[in-house]
Write a protein that holds these residues in place. Structure first.
Motif, PDB file in Angstrom:
ATOM      1  N   PHE A 111       0.818  -1.206   0.000  1.00 53.54           N
ATOM      2  CA  PHE A 111       0.000   0.000   0.000  1.00 53.54           C
ATOM      3  C   PHE A 111       0.859   1.266   0.000  1.00 53.54           C
ATOM      4  CE2 PHE A 111      -2.580  -3.389   1.790  1.00 53.54           C
ATOM      5  CZ  PHE A 111      -3.766  -3.260   1.088  1.00 53.54           C
ATOM      6  N   CYS A 112       1.922   1.269   0.785  1.00 49.76           N
ATOM      7  CA  CYS A 112       2.826   2.417   0.801  1.00 49.76           C
ATOM      8  C   CYS A 112       3.574   2.550  -0.525  1.00 49.76           C
ATOM      9  CB  CYS A 112       3.827   2.287   1.946  1.00 49.76           C
ATOM     10  SG  CYS A 112       3.113   2.463   3.584  1.00 49.76           S
ATOM     11  N   PHE A 113       3.966   1.417  -1.086  1.00 50.07           N
ATOM     12  CA  PHE A 113       4.648   1.406  -2.378  1.00 50.07           C
ATOM     13  C   PHE A 113       3.773   2.075  -3.439  1.00 50.07           C
ATOM     14  CE2 PHE A 113       5.370  -0.902  -6.431  1.00 50.07           C
ATOM     15  CZ  PHE A 113       6.699  -0.560  -6.661  1.00 50.07           C
ATOM     16  N   ALA A 119       1.993   9.257  -6.305  1.00 43.61           N
ATOM     17  CA  ALA A 119       2.319  10.674  -6.144  1.00 43.61           C
ATOM     18  C   ALA A 119       3.531  11.059  -6.997  1.00 43.61           C
ATOM     19  CB  ALA A 119       2.576  10.985  -4.671  1.00 43.61           C
ATOM     20  N   HIS A 120       4.529  10.192  -7.008  1.00 41.04           N
ATOM     21  CA  HIS A 120       5.786  10.494  -7.698  1.00 41.04           C
ATOM     22  C   HIS A 120       5.591  10.631  -9.208  1.00 41.04           C
ATOM     23  CE1 HIS A 120      10.204  10.646  -7.648  1.00 41.04           C
ATOM     24  NE2 HIS A 120      10.186   9.929  -8.756  1.00 41.04           N
ATOM     25  N   TYR A 121       4.705   9.812  -9.781  1.00 42.76           N
ATOM     26  CA  TYR A 121       4.525   9.802 -11.234  1.00 42.76           C
ATOM     27  C   TYR A 121       3.159  10.334 -11.676  1.00 42.76           C
ATOM     28  CZ  TYR A 121       8.798   7.049 -11.431  1.00 42.76           C
ATOM     29  OH  TYR A 121      10.105   6.633 -11.320  1.00 42.76           O
ATOM     30  N   GLN A 122       2.556  11.131 -10.835  1.00 36.03           N
ATOM     31  CA  GLN A 122       1.239  11.683 -11.147  1.00 36.03           C
ATOM     32  C   GLN A 122       1.207  12.352 -12.523  1.00 36.03           C
ATOM     33  OE1 GLN A 122      -1.902  11.921  -9.540  1.00 36.03           O
ATOM     34  NE2 GLN A 122      -2.510  12.957 -11.425  1.00 36.03           N
ATOM     35  N   VAL A 127       3.825   6.647 -17.683  1.00 27.40           N
ATOM     36  CA  VAL A 127       3.604   5.646 -16.642  1.00 27.40           C
ATOM     37  C   VAL A 127       2.099   5.509 -16.426  1.00 27.40           C
ATOM     38  CG1 VAL A 127       4.035   4.971 -14.248  1.00 27.40           C
ATOM     39  CG2 VAL A 127       5.792   6.208 -15.527  1.00 27.40           C
ATOM     40  N   MET A 128       1.573   4.322 -16.715  1.00 25.05           N
ATOM     41  CA  MET A 128       0.126   4.128 -16.668  1.00 25.05           C
ATOM     42  C   MET A 128      -0.321   3.200 -15.550  1.00 25.05           C
ATOM     43  SD  MET A 128      -0.789   4.015 -20.752  1.00 25.05           S
ATOM     44  CE  MET A 128      -2.559   4.036 -20.471  1.00 25.05           C
ATOM     45  N   GLN A 129       0.614   2.474 -14.941  1.00 23.41           N
ATOM     46  CA  GLN A 129       0.206   1.520 -13.909  1.00 23.41           C
ATOM     47  C   GLN A 129       1.345   1.240 -12.950  1.00 23.41           C
ATOM     48  OE1 GLN A 129      -1.604  -2.113 -15.385  1.00 23.41           O
ATOM     49  NE2 GLN A 129      -1.050  -3.251 -13.556  1.00 23.41           N
ATOM     50  N   ILE A 130       0.995   1.061 -11.675  1.00 24.13           N
ATOM     51  CA  ILE A 130       1.904   0.578 -10.646  1.00 24.13           C
ATOM     52  C   ILE A 130       1.497  -0.865 -10.343  1.00 24.13           C
ATOM     53  CG2 ILE A 130       2.890   0.999  -8.367  1.00 24.13           C
ATOM     54  CD1 ILE A 130       3.058   3.400 -10.336  1.00 24.13           C
ATOM     55  N   PRO A 260       8.683  -7.881   1.912  1.00 20.39           N
ATOM     56  CA  PRO A 260       8.487  -6.442   2.074  1.00 20.39           C
ATOM     57  C   PRO A 260       9.502  -5.663   1.249  1.00 20.39           C
ATOM     58  CG  PRO A 260       9.580  -7.365   3.996  1.00 20.39           C
ATOM     59  CD  PRO A 260       9.186  -8.536   3.142  1.00 20.39           C
ATOM     60  N   ILE A 261       9.093  -4.522   0.782  1.00 25.55           N
ATOM     61  CA  ILE A 261      10.010  -3.654   0.044  1.00 25.55           C
ATOM     62  C   ILE A 261      10.599  -2.640   1.019  1.00 25.55           C
ATOM     63  CG2 ILE A 261       8.363  -1.838  -0.666  1.00 25.55           C
ATOM     64  CD1 ILE A 261       9.702  -2.193  -3.512  1.00 25.55           C
ATOM     65  N   ASP A 262      11.840  -2.281   0.822  1.00 23.00           N
ATOM     66  CA  ASP A 262      12.525  -1.374   1.733  1.00 23.00           C
ATOM     67  C   ASP A 262      12.174   0.081   1.433  1.00 23.00           C
ATOM     68  OD1 ASP A 262      13.836  -3.477   3.029  1.00 23.00           O
ATOM     69  OD2 ASP A 262      15.532  -3.430   1.633  1.00 23.00           O
ATOM     70  N   PHE A 263      12.034   0.844   2.482  1.00 23.83           N
ATOM     71  CA  PHE A 263      11.838   2.289   2.384  1.00 23.83           C
ATOM     72  C   PHE A 263      13.014   2.987   3.061  1.00 23.83           C
ATOM     73  CE2 PHE A 263       7.633   0.565   1.829  1.00 23.83           C
ATOM     74  CZ  PHE A 263       7.055   1.390   0.886  1.00 23.83           C
ATOM     75  N   PRO A 264      13.401   4.186   2.593  1.00 24.68           N
ATOM     76  CA  PRO A 264      12.780   4.913   1.480  1.00 24.68           C
ATOM     77  C   PRO A 264      13.025   4.221   0.140  1.00 24.68           C
ATOM     78  CG  PRO A 264      14.790   6.005   2.164  1.00 24.68           C
ATOM     79  CD  PRO A 264      14.548   4.929   3.173  1.00 24.68           C
ATOM     80  N   LEU A 265      12.078   4.390  -0.764  1.00 23.54           N
ATOM     81  CA  LEU A 265      12.219   3.793  -2.084  1.00 23.54           C
ATOM     82  C   LEU A 265      13.385   4.421  -2.832  1.00 23.54           C
ATOM     83  CD1 LEU A 265       8.499   3.579  -3.320  1.00 23.54           C
ATOM     84  CD2 LEU A 265       9.887   1.775  -2.258  1.00 23.54           C
ATOM     85  N   ARG A 266      14.051   3.598  -3.624  1.00 18.10           N
ATOM     86  CA  ARG A 266      15.146   4.073  -4.474  1.00 18.10           C
ATOM     87  C   ARG A 266      14.616   4.207  -5.900  1.00 18.10           C
ATOM     88  NH1 ARG A 266      16.791   0.054  -1.346  1.00 18.10           N
ATOM     89  NH2 ARG A 266      16.816  -1.476  -3.058  1.00 18.10           N
ATOM     90  N   HIS A 267      14.479   5.429  -6.363  1.00  7.69           N
ATOM     91  CA  HIS A 267      13.905   5.690  -7.675  1.00  7.69           C
ATOM     92  C   HIS A 267      14.973   5.600  -8.755  1.00  7.69           C
ATOM     93  CE1 HIS A 267      10.167   6.943  -5.817  1.00  7.69           C
ATOM     94  NE2 HIS A 267      10.835   7.760  -5.017  1.00  7.69           N
ATOM     95  N   PRO A 268      14.652   5.009  -9.907  1.00  7.18           N
ATOM     96  CA  PRO A 268      15.635   4.899 -10.991  1.00  7.18           C
ATOM     97  C   PRO A 268      15.889   6.249 -11.645  1.00  7.18           C
ATOM     98  CG  PRO A 268      13.497   4.103 -11.719  1.00  7.18           C
ATOM     99  CD  PRO A 268      13.362   4.380 -10.253  1.00  7.18           C
TER     100      PRO A 268
END
Length: 308
Positions: A111-113, A119-122, A127-130, A260-268
């Motif tokens: 959910f956090c992911f 928000a990041h790719y609004q 980008v059409m889907q997460i 689980p995915i680690d936060f903070p996320l690392r953006h490419p």
């Protein structure tokens, strides 16, 4: 970081039908996330005992403060119409939506992911889907938390109204194209254009009763991409006799482990698609294997069943 401190701020659409046991497991994860807005859509018929039980357990299980919206069908609409109409409804109500079906069990960080990437790719229209599922088994090569893909997975996902506006369940734009030149130019792998054409034709004519092929076409037609987490965040539990499409319990995608995915996320640094991961996904789950391979897989499945 596994859940939002005050509940998930992104609206969640929960798609249910008549599988109360699976629904209870997925809904427990939603309860843990405590979304501020919960939309529940259910196919019918409304007088079916299992439909009634499934609807009841969700309604009675909402024990946190949230805005609840329901869309319960009186009649049986079927996979294609029930889901596409529910998604039309959800995106008409909200700008961003997280989508979960009754058999999809999300890891809490899912959910956090989704919320962060929505928000990041609004404003990034490409980008059409997460996606929540990682079915390729690949992680981003640069150590990022996710990678870009041309193949959309719909076992736990999120999107925007701006992207969903490109969706047409009838695939009218596909029918109007007249030639395969544009499709072939968009495809990278041997056999991919033929695979997509077969799917698009089947969905457009109604031979395949599903909603997601039209969504796959919408993304491909717009040169869109989806974002795949470097770890698998959603497990599809709905394999077997009661499933609509996922019948083979020995499929490698059945009940996959999550992490689980680690936060903070690392953006490419860029959004170029990860072709090696896409090729792996396509070869394993999309491309029709040779006859001997298909026969071998069938024999293995039969032997497994005999040994149970």
């Amino acid at each position: 970081m596994e859940s939002e401190p005050h509940g998930c701020p992104t609206p969640v659409l929960f798609l249910i039908h008549r599988r109360p046991q699976l629904t209870a497991r997925s809904f427990a994860a939603i309860r843990q996330a405590r979304p501020e807005h919960l939309l529940v859509a259910a196919d019918g018929p409304e007088d079916d005992a299992l439909c009634q039980e499934t609807r009841r357990l969700v309604k009675e299980g909402i024990d946190w403060p949230c805005n609840v919206q329901t869309r319960f069908s009186a009649a049986r609409l079927g996979c294609r119409n029930a889901v596409s109409q529910a998604l039309d409804w959800a995106f008409a109500e909200h700008e961003r939506v997280i989508v979960l079906e009754d058999d999809c069990l999300p890891e809490p960080s899912f959910f956090c992911f989704c919320t962060e990437l929505l928000a990041h790719y609004q404003d990034e229209k490409r980008v059409m889907q997460i996606c929540g599922s990682n079915l390729s088994g690949h992680a981003a090569q640069d150590g990022s938390s996710y990678y870009s893909s041309r193949f959309a997975t719909i076992w736990g996902w999120a999107s925007w109204r701006r992207a969903w506006k490109q969706y047409d369940v009838t695939l009218q734009r596909w029918m109007e194209q007249g030639s395969n030149a544009r499709l072939e130019a968009a495809c990278k792998f041997q056999g991919e254009a033929a695979w997509r054409k077969e799917l698009y034709d089947g969905a457009a004519t109604g031979a395949i009763d599903t909603w997601d092929i039209a969504w796959e076409f919408a993304q491909q037609n717009c040169n869109g991409i989806c974002l795949i987490p470097s770890v698998n965040l959603v497990s599809n539990l709905g394999w077997g006799l009661g499933a609509t499409h996922t019948h083979d319990v020995h499929d490698a995608r059945a009940c996959m482990k999550t992490s689980p995915i680690d936060f903070p996320l690392r953006h490419p640094c860029h959004l170029a698609t990860y072709d090696q991961a896409d090729r792996s996904y396509f070869n394993h789950y999309c491309r029709r294997p040779a006859l001997l391979i298909r026969l071998g897989r069938k024999i293995v499945r039969l032997l497994r069943r005999m040994m149970r």
